[in-house]
Write an enzyme that holds these catalytic residues in place. Sequence first.
Site, PDB file in Angstrom:
ATOM      1  CB  SER A  63      10.798  23.021 -11.613  1.00  0.00           C
ATOM      2  OG  SER A  63      12.143  22.604 -11.563  1.00  0.00           O
ATOM      3  NE  ARG A 186      14.747  27.085 -28.495  1.00  0.00           N
ATOM      4  CZ  ARG A 186      14.376  26.266 -27.514  1.00  0.00           C
ATOM      5  NH1 ARG A 186      14.333  24.956 -27.712  1.00  0.00           N
ATOM      6  NH2 ARG A 186      14.043  26.734 -26.327  1.00  0.00           N
ATOM      7  NE  ARG A 192      13.074  32.377 -21.516  1.00  0.00           N
ATOM      8  CZ  ARG A 192      13.153  31.233 -20.856  1.00  0.00           C
ATOM      9  NH1 ARG A 192      12.086  30.484 -20.701  1.00  0.00           N
ATOM     10  NH2 ARG A 192      14.297  30.831 -20.349  1.00  0.00           N
TER      11      ARG A 192
END
Length: 512
Positions: A63, A186, A192
Amino acid sequence: MNRPKPLALIIMDGFGLSEKSDGNAIKQAHTPNLDKFFEEYPDTVLDASGEAVGLPEGQMGNSEVGHLNLGAGRIVYQDYTRINKAIEEGTLPENDALKNAIQHVKDNNSALHLMGLLSDGGVHSHINHLFGLLEMARVKNIEKVYVHPILDGRDTPPRSAEKYLNQLEEKLAELGIGEIATVSGRYYTMDRDNRWDRTKKSYDALVLGEGLEASDAISALKQSYAADKSDEFVIPTVIKKNGQPVGTIKDNDAVIFYNFRADRARQITKALALEEFDEFERPAEHPENLYYVCMAEYDEEFNLPVAFPPLEIKNGFGEILSKEGFKQLRIAETEKYAHVTFFFNGGVEKKYPGEDRVLVPSPKVATYDEKPEMSAYEVTDKLLEKLDEDKYDVIILNFANPDMVGHTGFMDAAVKAVEAVDECLGKIIPRIVDMGGQVLLTADHGNSEKMKDSEGKPHTAHTTNQVPLIYIGGPEGVGVKPGKLADIAPTMLEILGLDTPEEMTGQSLLTR
């Protein structure tokens, strides 16, 4: 051609084209309105992946990239592709930020640390970029090189890290340079969501040499699998030789974080490199005089060296409309609001004069298969209200459903998502045409047309399929030819009777 008012660009996010019906939510959905538009108006196909949008060949679109290309009117080369080019052309050692990191290590007789996601997923990083940096370090005769691989398992299969660790070990042996110093998933190093306890675990392994321990990277992975933790969830593990960590980050060292996507690179960067930091208490051993390079710009407020700073996009579609005194409306629900504003404007946060924005909140559900219509009906109601004002020359609208529901992997929900969008288009498009307006109906990339993989399992990722373009309400005898996303802005400028600036290398797709 008379200028239409308004001209609307409607983006059905994640709506790709495929001849296959099996696993194709778009083909299986009941879409009377779309069927009618395809039948009655000129339509064509657009390339929305790979080199047509500035990504490497065969790489699925997304996107962010899609909206950048739509708004810029030119192919926008992504950081991924720019780094690939620098490696292919041999210009990596001439890059200022990287050159300075090497010089810092030489001046201080210190170590170079290479950190990043170890996979060929191509979403956050690419293993070839790490190899390019290792080759640069060898050419520059850097003696102390430590690699801190972050394991993937999201953009790659959940237990595929051994392959990449083996490739890395082979490359280190071939070059005769570098050692693996830590291994982590990760989930920790690339959090995040402000879960700083995760970031701290990575920090402690990198700086203090504290965490789980292993004698080599493959052993670290195997002990994680034995504890039933796949690649993504490997707890930060310190590689030790003779009872000592192989290489922690110390005063005067340099770090190159080779991830090129910003969102999951910020937290660990803050913890390691920013002077002001209060998310957790940093130890006395926190490295001083660290030269820390971000592969791309993670946050301009970090004020850190950036190897591949963002490209400035001059004279994008929104900027030209503003200069011409046109009024434009950007409207989407939360999930795609940044795409019709920030990304469509070339990665610039500022709003142009004459640009209005409407943000409709996305529903608060755990996953969107629970509410496949998302906020499409609310977006539609809001837009119909705005059409009553009759003040906008151009409207940019995004429907998030085929993409966000496609990502869940649930076929029935994806069918409902497509049907909801069809219903909304049936209210919006006739209304715009009745006002004397025109519509370009398209998508930014594929997703919902492929809900099953070749083994019949759920397919949750984007695709490399082409997307549709339907030109609705245009003059008699004017059609559209095949192209790419970057051709949309020049097409809209021609419809509006405006010149295409030289910076836009896309072509108008109108045919007569």
